[in-house]
Design an enzyme around this catalytic site. Structure first.
Site, PDB file in Angstrom:
ATOM      1  N   GLY A  14      31.777 -21.864  -8.794  1.00 27.25           N
ATOM      2  CA  GLY A  14      31.513 -22.497  -7.503  1.00 27.25           C
ATOM      3  C   GLY A  14      30.224 -23.277  -7.379  1.00 27.25           C
ATOM      4  CG  ASN A  16      30.985 -29.332  -8.517  1.00 25.28           C
ATOM      5  OD1 ASN A  16      30.329 -30.362  -8.384  1.00 25.28           O
ATOM      6  ND2 ASN A  16      31.437 -28.935  -9.693  1.00 25.28           N
ATOM      7  CE  LYS A  93      46.995 -20.247 -10.473  1.00 28.02           C
ATOM      8  NZ  LYS A  93      47.887 -19.894 -11.549  1.00 28.02           N
ATOM      9  CG  ASN A 109      39.892 -32.400  -8.918  1.00 23.87           C
ATOM     10  OD1 ASN A 109      39.254 -31.345  -8.741  1.00 23.87           O
ATOM     11  ND2 ASN A 109      40.345 -32.759 -10.100  1.00 23.87           N
ATOM     12  CG  HIS A 111      38.407 -34.658 -14.740  1.00 17.30           C
ATOM     13  ND1 HIS A 111      39.127 -33.521 -15.032  1.00 17.30           N
ATOM     14  CD2 HIS A 111      38.265 -35.318 -15.918  1.00 17.30           C
ATOM     15  CE1 HIS A 111      39.415 -33.501 -16.319  1.00 17.30           C
ATOM     16  NE2 HIS A 111      38.906 -34.578 -16.884  1.00 17.30           N
ATOM     17  CG  ASP A 152      42.624 -34.214 -14.144  1.00 12.11           C
ATOM     18  OD1 ASP A 152      42.095 -33.719 -13.134  1.00 12.11           O
ATOM     19  OD2 ASP A 152      42.680 -33.626 -15.241  1.00 12.11           O
TER      20      ASP A 152
END
Ligand code: GRF
Length: 208
Positions: A14, A16, A93, A109, A111, A152
């Protein structure tokens, strides 16, 4: 969009999530974390959220008799917490397509590579950095993207490069990339808060 009412999904340590939380506290990000969701009861992110008085929720498919019930529960929980924008921060997930549709262009998201390189199924954590080094890349980086129904794959919102240095290991590279993640994620979310992200098909445009 104004103040973002965030639902953060995290499966791991965690960092981020913490960076986003700090950015809010320091006034760099106009947002509020309404709830931290995890599929993993052991996630470090959960204990940090609890310490900070942020509501938490554990949600995973195996807790429900059917996929439909799981999706309903997720949608219900998001609504119940007043979540208007979903942030994936090390979430392992897939978000169900029904949730992606309900939050169209409002699921992001981060990456740890420059997509579309080194992304997709199986490309997470140290696997990404090992693959970058194995390939002999001189440059890698960070991508913040909208989430669609493929891993992604959604439109890129922000990218920042990170140079690969001689002697880098997956760990040293991951550390440098992570520092950039912590900065760019909050900055990118602030662009959404300022309603400056325009989605035109695959492309996003950042309004000045
Ligand atoms: C980060 O490297 C992020 O890019 C990826 O998963 C990792 C999560 O790290 N999606 P943390 O749990 O935020 O520390």
């Amino acid at each position: 969009m104004g103040k973002l009412h965030l639902g953060v999904f995290a499966s791991g340590r965690g960092s981020n999530f913490v960076a986003i939380f700090q950015a809010i506290r320091e006034g760099r990000l106009n947002a509020e974390i309404r709830c931290l969701f995890s599929n993993n009861p052991e996630a470090g992110a959960l204990s940090i959220a609890k310490e900070q008085g942020i509501p938490t929720g554990i949600i995973c498919k195996s807790m429900y008799e059917s996929r439909e019930l799981f999706v309903d529960a997720m949608l219900h929980s998001l609504k119940e917490h007043g979540v208007e924008f979903i942030v994936l921060a090390g979430y392992m997930k897939k978000i169900p397509p029904e949730v992606i549709s309900a939050y169209r262009n409002r699921v992001v998201n981060i990456h740890p590579a420059l997509l579309p390189s080194f992304g997709g199924k199986g490309m997470y954590g140290h696997h990404v950095h090992e693959a970058v080094l194995e390939y002999g890349c001189k440059v890698t980086g960070v991508t913040v993207h909208l989430v669609d129904n493929e891993y992604d794959h959604g439109s890129v919102v922000a990218q920042q490069y990170v140079l690969v240095e001689e002697g880098d290991t997956a760990e040293t590279l991951a550390d440098r990339v992570l520092r950039v993640e912590h900065q760019i994620y909050a900055e990118t979310l602030q662009l959404f808060a300022e309603d400056r992200v325009e989605v035109r098909g695959r492309r996003t445009i950042i309004r000045r």
